[in-house]
Design a protein around this motif. Structure first.
Motif, mmCIF file in Angstrom:
data_model
loop_
_atom_site.group_PDB
_atom_site.id
_atom_site.type_symbol
_atom_site.label_atom_id
_atom_site.label_comp_id
_atom_site.label_asym_id
_atom_site.label_seq_id
_atom_site.Cartn_x
_atom_site.Cartn_y
_atom_site.Cartn_z
ATOM 1 N N HIS A 36 60.109 33.154 52.293
ATOM 2 C CA HIS A 36 59.072 32.303 52.060
ATOM 3 C C HIS A 36 59.246 30.933 52.271
ATOM 4 C CE1 HIS A 36 56.670 30.359 48.908
ATOM 5 N NE2 HIS A 36 55.508 31.074 49.305
ATOM 6 N N ILE A 43 54.855 35.929 51.316
ATOM 7 C CA ILE A 43 55.768 37.035 51.896
ATOM 8 C C ILE A 43 55.235 38.368 51.330
ATOM 9 C CG2 ILE A 43 57.901 37.880 52.083
ATOM 10 C CD1 ILE A 43 57.561 35.422 53.686
ATOM 11 N N ASP A 178 56.770 41.515 55.779
ATOM 12 C CA ASP A 178 57.767 40.644 56.533
ATOM 13 C C ASP A 178 59.199 41.341 56.307
ATOM 14 O OD1 ASP A 178 56.135 38.010 56.870
ATOM 15 O OD2 ASP A 178 55.545 38.626 54.743
#
Length: 236
Positions: A36, A43, A178
């Motif tokens: 992040h 994220i 992510d």
């Protein structure tokens, strides 16, 4: 470490070893916080696991643990069960299973009983980083409740059976993530857990065994053997 939480209206007590917390969970949370920081945006993390692995309890625990491990970031855990097709649809439509036409409601929980297109659209909205709404599955109503949850966290952790399923309509979900996590477990252990779960609802052992083998274990095997590789792979 002992942890107690309300999961879908049921009080669940779980125990995670100190080694697992210190060597797996804490480094994971710190890694997500670092992601992040580096990306300077929300994220999205996906955790995929078969039924009965304790994934809902685990993400609840990670949300709880994050408050002390990465207090500068907010982690929020949500599930994909709110994307079940509505019960009225499942009761009025059929699907072929082993050459027989059966109500979709009889295999509720299988991939075909979800709406992956709606899930994809909502995940895309989550990745935009704005405050948005997310559905919740109500086990008393046996239906999703739209817009029940507000998502506004730095790190959003989505759990579900099929988030990493290698099948049409599902395999592209992970491109939004992510970071991905998968849980695996022994097939026989999951069968025993699922049978116990059904018996707690009042089913006889014979009926529970029949239901689990005809429905739940199909989903277990899909998750165990058709899940794509994840960034972090854990065993229960």
């Amino acid at each position: 470490m002992n942890y107690s939480a309300d999961i879908n209206g049921i009080t669940v007590n779980a125990t995670y070893s100190n080694a697992t917390v210190n060597e797996v969970f804490i480094p994971l949370l710190k890694h997500l916080a670092q992601l992040h920081h580096e990306k300077q945006r929300r994220i999205l993390v996906m955790l995929a696991a078969p039924p009965a692995t304790g994934k809902s309890t685990l993400v609840s625990f990670l949300e709880h643990l994050a408050r002390s491990v990465i207090p500068e970031k907010r982690l929020q855990a949500v599930g994909m069960d709110g994307f079940h097709l509505r019960q009225s649809y499942l009761l009025s439509h059929t699907v072929e299973v082993d050459g027989k036409s059966v109500p979709m409601a009889s295999i509720k929980g299988a991939p075909i009983t979800f709406d992956p297109d709606a899930l994809t659209r909502k995940i895309s909205e989550v990745t935009e980083g704005n405050s948005c709404r997310w559905p919740h599955y109500d086990r008393q109503l046996h239906d999703p409740v739209d817009d029940a949850i507000t998502i506004d966290a730095d790190i959003v952790l989505i759990e579900g059976n099929y988030l990493l399923l290698d099948a049409d309509g599902w395999r592209d979900l992970s491109r939004y993530a992510d970071y991905t996590i998968s849980l695996t477990a022994d097939e026989e252990m999951l069968r025993r857990r699922l049978i116990r779960r059904k018996m707690k609802t009042g089913m006889s052992r014979e009926d529970a065994e029949r239901f689990v083998e005809s429905s739940d274990m199909r989903n277990v095997r899909l998750c165990l053997y058709k899940t794509m590789k994840a960034d972090l792979e854990l065993s229960v």
